[in-house]
Design an enzyme around this catalytic site. Structure first.
Site, PDB file in Angstrom:
ATOM      1  N   SER A  67       3.831  -1.907  10.071  1.00  0.00           N
ATOM      2  CA  SER A  67       5.149  -1.915  10.357  1.00  0.00           C
ATOM      3  C   SER A  67       5.737  -3.005  10.323  1.00  0.00           C
ATOM      4  O   SER A  67       6.644  -4.093  11.320  1.00  0.00           O
ATOM      5  CB  SER A  67       5.909  -1.524  12.044  1.00  0.00           C
ATOM      6  OG  SER A  67       5.191  -0.361  12.263  1.00  0.00           O
ATOM      7  N   ASN A  76       1.148  -1.547   0.292  1.00  0.00           N
ATOM      8  CA  ASN A  76      -0.435  -0.150  -0.212  1.00  0.00           C
ATOM      9  C   ASN A  76       0.698   0.996   0.143  1.00  0.00           C
ATOM     10  O   ASN A  76       1.272   1.717   0.965  1.00  0.00           O
ATOM     11  CB  ASN A  76      -1.020  -0.211   0.990  1.00  0.00           C
ATOM     12  CG  ASN A  76      -1.899   1.110   1.532  1.00  0.00           C
ATOM     13  OD1 ASN A  76      -2.060   2.172   0.400  1.00  0.00           O
ATOM     14  ND2 ASN A  76      -2.458   1.934   2.570  1.00  0.00           N
ATOM     15  N   GLY A 100       2.823   2.735  10.592  1.00  0.00           N
ATOM     16  CA  GLY A 100       3.352   4.103  11.052  1.00  0.00           C
ATOM     17  C   GLY A 100       4.323   4.118  11.795  1.00  0.00           C
ATOM     18  O   GLY A 100       5.567   4.832  11.558  1.00  0.00           O
ATOM     19  N   GLU A 105      -5.218  -4.820  10.616  1.00  0.00           N
ATOM     20  CA  GLU A 105      -4.238  -3.546  10.506  1.00  0.00           C
ATOM     21  C   GLU A 105      -4.295  -2.094  12.048  1.00  0.00           C
ATOM     22  O   GLU A 105      -5.375  -1.887  12.170  1.00  0.00           O
ATOM     23  CB  GLU A 105      -4.645  -1.990   9.575  1.00  0.00           C
ATOM     24  CG  GLU A 105      -3.656  -3.992   8.423  1.00  0.00           C
ATOM     25  CD  GLU A 105      -3.061  -2.049   7.318  1.00  0.00           C
ATOM     26  OE1 GLU A 105      -2.452  -2.734   6.921  1.00  0.00           O
ATOM     27  OE2 GLU A 105      -3.843  -0.927   7.368  1.00  0.00           O
ATOM     28  N   HIS A 107      -8.871   1.451   5.194  1.00  0.00           N
ATOM     29  CA  HIS A 107      -8.197   1.531   6.153  1.00  0.00           C
ATOM     30  C   HIS A 107      -8.093   2.481   6.887  1.00  0.00           C
ATOM     31  O   HIS A 107      -9.495   3.705   6.849  1.00  0.00           O
ATOM     32  CB  HIS A 107      -7.044   2.339   4.663  1.00  0.00           C
ATOM     33  CG  HIS A 107      -5.522   2.189   5.765  1.00  0.00           C
ATOM     34  ND1 HIS A 107      -4.715   2.994   6.274  1.00  0.00           N
ATOM     35  CD2 HIS A 107      -4.672   1.340   4.959  1.00  0.00           C
ATOM     36  CE1 HIS A 107      -3.496   2.930   6.541  1.00  0.00           C
ATOM     37  NE2 HIS A 107      -3.173   1.957   5.703  1.00  0.00           N
ATOM     38  N   LYS A 161      -0.144   4.196  -0.126  1.00  0.00           N
ATOM     39  CA  LYS A 161       0.069   6.027   0.685  1.00  0.00           C
ATOM     40  C   LYS A 161      -0.454   6.599  -0.350  1.00  0.00           C
ATOM     41  O   LYS A 161      -0.223   6.234  -1.865  1.00  0.00           O
ATOM     42  CB  LYS A 161       0.524   5.591   1.904  1.00  0.00           C
ATOM     43  CG  LYS A 161      -0.229   4.714   2.137  1.00  0.00           C
ATOM     44  CD  LYS A 161       0.192   4.204   4.528  1.00  0.00           C
ATOM     45  CE  LYS A 161       0.033   3.354   4.588  1.00  0.00           C
ATOM     46  NZ  LYS A 161      -0.118   3.511   6.300  1.00  0.00           N
ATOM     47  N   GLU A 202      -6.674   5.259   8.022  1.00  0.00           N
ATOM     48  CA  GLU A 202      -6.595   6.473   6.939  1.00  0.00           C
ATOM     49  C   GLU A 202      -7.439   7.187   6.397  1.00  0.00           C
ATOM     50  O   GLU A 202      -7.807   8.163   6.843  1.00  0.00           O
ATOM     51  CB  GLU A 202      -5.268   6.513   6.413  1.00  0.00           C
ATOM     52  CG  GLU A 202      -3.610   6.435   7.472  1.00  0.00           C
ATOM     53  CD  GLU A 202      -2.222   6.218   6.875  1.00  0.00           C
ATOM     54  OE1 GLU A 202      -2.697   5.519   5.339  1.00  0.00           O
ATOM     55  OE2 GLU A 202      -1.741   5.209   7.185  1.00  0.00           O
TER      56      GLU A 202
HETATM   57  P1  13P Z   1       2.758   0.334   7.755  1.00  0.00           P
HETATM   58  O1  13P Z   1       3.431  -0.881   7.155  1.00  0.00           O
HETATM   59  O2  13P Z   1       3.814   1.945   7.011  1.00  0.00           O
HETATM   60  O3  13P Z   1       3.111   0.350   9.079  1.00  0.00           O
HETATM   61  O4  13P Z   1       1.807   0.654   7.484  1.00  0.00           O
HETATM   62  C1  13P Z   1       0.611  -0.362   7.216  1.00  0.00           C
HETATM   63  C2  13P Z   1      -0.451  -0.519   6.723  1.00  0.00           C
HETATM   64  O5  13P Z   1      -0.895   1.188   6.642  1.00  0.00           O
HETATM   65  C3  13P Z   1      -0.791  -0.914   5.137  1.00  0.00           C
HETATM   66  O6  13P Z   1      -1.445  -0.247   5.023  1.00  0.00           O
END
Ligand code: 13P
Length: 251
Positions: A214, A9, A174, A168, A96, A11, A98
């Site tokens: 992560s 992903n 992150g 997640e 997601h 982003k 976010e």
């Molecule tokens: P990270 O791997 O950067 O922690 O992000 C995970 C994520 O949100 C994947 O959709």
């Protein structure tokens, strides 16, 4: 038998030329490998068409990171599921944290998006997960159950076959703070139980459940060794082909 999947992903990262280079590098790396998992790249809308041209879609799946809750019309700035499908993408990431957190996407809105995505012929990678506050309050199972049941449990068994779940935990995204493999396994097993109660044991056992938060080459092996963890949804580590491949080859 359920599929193992490692999905990136990206982003809101990379320009189109940078994204094309990254996709080329991943495609090149998987091309001649006998992998034990499917590989998917989740990329910004602007990148879909260009990335599609440089990947072998039979080897590398392509996902949008969102789609609209309408199919067409006066919704300035939105991108619909049929538009995503018309690029040749075969997946869309929905729900997601976010999107839920920054853009107020509710379970009800996600239900509509899921329906439109499936109607357009896309497979859905549906994300769920709790915040640290919710975890500390002992609400993990309540949150997961509500997110999954309110957006997905109206689907038919046939439709369910096109759903991939991604767990997640928000506190692990992150932050460098991965859930331990035991913490993740516990939630994955709970999710599979929920699915079994609604759709039956066979569909539950065939459902791919990814872990995200992560995940990196150094911890992927331990996570993927757990019986209910069928791969990962990878943010930061999907932005470097070498790191991403380090996770893909953890299977
Ligand atoms: P990270 O791997 O950067 O922690 O992000 C995970 C994520 O949100 C994947 O959709």
């Amino acid at each position: 038998m359920r599929k193992n999947i490692v999905a990136g992903n990206w982003k809101m990262n990379t320009t189109v030329p940078e994204g094309v280079e990254l996709a080329k590098a991943v495609n090149e790396a998987v091309k001649n490998e006998q992998l034990k998992c499917d590989v998917i790249l989740g990329v910004p809308f602007t990148h879909l068409t260009a990335v599609k041209q440089v990947i072998d879609i039979n080897k590398v799946g392509l996902a949008a990171e969102n789609c609209a809750d309408h199919n067409s019309g006066a919704y300035t700035g939105e991108v619909s599921a049929p538009m995503v499908a018309s690029t040749g993408a075969n997946y869309v990431i929905l729900g997601h944290s976010e999107r839920r957190g920054y853009y107020n996407e509710s379970n009800q809105m996600l239900k509509t998006k899921v329906d439109l995505a499936l109607e357009a012929g896309l497979k859905v990678i549906f994300c769920c997960g709790e915040s640290l506050e919710e975890r500390e309050a002992g609400k993990v199972q309540d949150v997961i159950k509500q997110e999954i049941s309110e957006s997905l449990f109206h689907l038919s068994n046939e439709q369910w076959a096109n759903i991939v779940i991604a767990y997640e935990p928000i506190w692990a995204i992150g932050t460098g703070k991965t859930a331990t493999s035991d913490q993740a396994q516990e939630v994955h097993a709970f999710i599979r139980k929920l699915i079994a109660e609604r759709f039956g044991d066979e569909l539950a056992s065939n459902t791919t459940i990814l872990y995200g938060g992560s995940c990196k080459p150094s911890n992927a092996k331990e996570l993927f060794a757990k019986p209910d963890i069928d791969g990962g949804l990878i943010g930061g580590a999907s932005l470097k082909a070498q790191d991403f491949m380090g996770i893909v080859t953890a299977f």
